[in-house]
Design an enzyme around this catalytic site. Structure first.
Site, PDB file in Angstrom:
ATOM      1  N   ARG A  53      -8.426  -6.406 -15.992  1.00  0.00           N
ATOM      2  CA  ARG A  53      -7.619  -7.607 -16.223  1.00  0.00           C
ATOM      3  C   ARG A  53      -6.139  -7.332 -15.980  1.00  0.00           C
ATOM      4  O   ARG A  53      -5.378  -8.244 -15.630  1.00  0.00           O
ATOM      5  CB  ARG A  53      -7.849  -8.144 -17.642  1.00  0.00           C
ATOM      6  CG  ARG A  53      -6.974  -9.350 -17.994  1.00  0.00           C
ATOM      7  CD  ARG A  53      -7.476 -10.078 -19.244  1.00  0.00           C
ATOM      8  NE  ARG A  53      -7.657  -9.196 -20.389  1.00  0.00           N
ATOM      9  CZ  ARG A  53      -6.657  -8.751 -21.157  1.00  0.00           C
ATOM     10  NH1 ARG A  53      -5.405  -9.079 -20.892  1.00  0.00           N
ATOM     11  NH2 ARG A  53      -6.910  -7.961 -22.187  1.00  0.00           N
ATOM     12  N   TYR A 106      -0.035 -32.016  -2.608  1.00  0.00           N
ATOM     13  CA  TYR A 106      -1.457 -31.923  -2.950  1.00  0.00           C
ATOM     14  C   TYR A 106      -1.713 -32.567  -4.307  1.00  0.00           C
ATOM     15  O   TYR A 106      -0.966 -32.359  -5.271  1.00  0.00           O
ATOM     16  CB  TYR A 106      -1.879 -30.456  -2.963  1.00  0.00           C
ATOM     17  CG  TYR A 106      -3.255 -30.211  -3.531  1.00  0.00           C
ATOM     18  CD1 TYR A 106      -4.361 -30.910  -3.052  1.00  0.00           C
ATOM     19  CD2 TYR A 106      -3.451 -29.292  -4.550  1.00  0.00           C
ATOM     20  CE1 TYR A 106      -5.619 -30.691  -3.585  1.00  0.00           C
ATOM     21  CE2 TYR A 106      -4.704 -29.060  -5.078  1.00  0.00           C
ATOM     22  CZ  TYR A 106      -5.785 -29.770  -4.590  1.00  0.00           C
ATOM     23  OH  TYR A 106      -7.033 -29.555  -5.133  1.00  0.00           O
ATOM     24  N   ASP A 176       4.565 -23.662  -0.704  1.00  0.00           N
ATOM     25  CA  ASP A 176       3.114 -23.533  -0.611  1.00  0.00           C
ATOM     26  C   ASP A 176       2.787 -23.427   0.873  1.00  0.00           C
ATOM     27  O   ASP A 176       2.900 -24.404   1.617  1.00  0.00           O
ATOM     28  CB  ASP A 176       2.439 -24.755  -1.248  1.00  0.00           C
ATOM     29  CG  ASP A 176       0.922 -24.670  -1.221  1.00  0.00           C
ATOM     30  OD1 ASP A 176       0.365 -23.948  -0.370  1.00  0.00           O
ATOM     31  OD2 ASP A 176       0.273 -25.362  -2.034  1.00  0.00           O
ATOM     32  N   LYS A 201      -8.500 -20.849   1.379  1.00  0.00           N
ATOM     33  CA  LYS A 201      -8.435 -21.531   2.660  1.00  0.00           C
ATOM     34  C   LYS A 201      -8.403 -20.525   3.813  1.00  0.00           C
ATOM     35  O   LYS A 201      -9.333 -19.762   3.994  1.00  0.00           O
ATOM     36  CB  LYS A 201      -7.238 -22.476   2.662  1.00  0.00           C
ATOM     37  CG  LYS A 201      -7.124 -23.355   1.404  1.00  0.00           C
ATOM     38  CD  LYS A 201      -8.377 -24.154   1.093  1.00  0.00           C
ATOM     39  CE  LYS A 201      -8.164 -25.244   0.050  1.00  0.00           C
ATOM     40  NZ  LYS A 201      -7.826 -24.747  -1.307  1.00  0.00           N
TER      41      LYS A 201
END
Length: 383
Positions: A53, A106, A176, A201
């Site tokens: 983690r 978005y 972004d 993506k």
């Protein structure tokens, strides 16, 4: 002996971030599927890792690769693009702060800001980010952040990153860069402070893994991101990190094929009387074409199409056969969607509402002739 520092993008995609390990010489980054790591003594870490983690060699290799491709010093990977967005916003903003973002951002980003951060005392202004005058007019003494998407999702608007960076004196600039990928655009070189990707993506590229990453040259931000990465725990699994890194190795060749197909299909769609407008920055008629020429290597693989009415848009989406009706983008396969009722339904009724006659197409790397046959057959079903 380490390999020489990669110079070309395709070379860096394959080699940056990892050298064959000294134990067995594995060419690919090993999947370190271990939650914890043996220590040499009390809090004496062996190789710098204690608990996945808080850090893992497979995840770290991915972070180094993306940072190298973006020309960044630091990178932090997260379990999704939205997790990366959330952690970055939480790091940069405090109650009472103000941010500016695009009127065609978005839907998931808007939903997070409007429903979560607004309740935390964050205010925001939505503007047309292609206009530096509009951004300048929206800046207040409380403005800490300007958030850009370029190309934007789904209108494919192009914002001049360098012009916005030059305008700002105080507020930080986040880009972004998901639609462009590092292959087509490097916002840090244009003056941005930090860059975010949904690695789901183009970086992953095969529609089989979800993830996100933030890259920066700020040691302070990286330290803060690292704290939340481990403290909040929105990390990718090591298997997801491995798949994403594997996808990146072919990013350059995939993006060239994506762009070849998209450029041809955009021009083909322009010829149809059933299409009202084609939104693609590679077209000379696109208002952001000249800016895209300056700041992008090529024009990307996303095309948005406006039909003459919503019924026609819906009919096209339902008529394609090779191009699959599905959300997301950036995979090797072509996808089509109706943003107003799918990915962007959360902005309905807001200033970000998407035209209901708009269809978004993610152009894949299939044979161009097959894609055009499918598009023409679908257009034939549109009245």
């Amino acid at each position: 002996m380490s390999a020489p520092k990669p110079q070309g993008f395709a070379t860096a995609s394959i080699h940056a971030g990892y050298d064959p390990d000294s134990l067995y010489g594995a060419i690919n980054t090993p999947i370190y599927a271990s939650t914890t790591f043996a220590q040499n003594g009390l809090n004496e870490l062996r190789g710098g890792y204690e608990y996945t983690r808080c850090g893992n060699p497979t995840i770290a290799a991915l972070e180094k690769t993306v940072a190298a491709l973006e020309g960044a010093t630091y990178g932090r990977a997260f379990s999704s693009g939205m997790a990366a967005t959330d952690v970055l916003l939480r790091t940069l903003l405090r109650p009472g702060d103000h941010l500016i973002f695009g009127h065609d951002a978005y839907g998931g980003t808007f939903r997070l800001i409007d429903s979560v951060f607004a309740e935390w005392g964050i205010t925001y202004t939505v503007v047309d980010t292609t206009s530096t005058d509009a951004i300048a007019a929206a800046i207040t003494p409380d403005t800490k952040l300007v958030w850009l998407e370029t190309p934007s999702n789904p209108a494919l608007a192009i914002t001049d990153i360098a012009a916005v960076a030059e305008l700002l004196d105080g507020p930080q600039l986040v880009v972004d860069n998901t639609f462009a990928s590092p292959y087509l655009q490097n916002p840090l070189a244009l003056g941005a402070d930090h860059v975010l990707h949904s690695t789901t993506k183009y970086l992953g590229g095969h529609s089989d893994v979800v993830g996100g990453v933030v890259v920066t040259n700020s040691a302070k931000l990286d330290e803060e991101l690292a704290f939340l990465q481990g403290g909040a725990g929105a990390i990718p699994s090591v298997f997801d990190a491995y798949l994403t890194a594997r996808g990146i190795k072919t990013l350059a060749v995939r993006m060239d094929r994506h762009c070849d197909n998209a450029e041809a299909i955009a021009r083909h769609l322009q010829q149809s009387p059933k299409v009202k407008a084609v939104l693609y920055p590679g077209l000379e008629t696109h208002p952001g074409h000249e800016v895209a020429l300056r700041q992008m290597r090529r024009f990307g693989a996303m095309i948005s199409v406006r039909f003459h009415d919503e019924a026609a848009a819906r009919a096209f989406c339902l008529a394609t056969r090779l191009i699959c009706l599905a959300e997301s983008l950036g995979g090797v396969e072509s996808l089509v969607e109706h943003p107003a009722t799918m990915t962007h339904q959360s902005v309905t009724g807001s200033t970000l509402e998407v035209p209901r006659d708009l269809v978004r197409i993610s152009i894949g790397i299939e044979d161009l002739d097959d894609l055009i046959v499918d598009i023409d057959a679908a257009l034939a079903e549109v009245e």
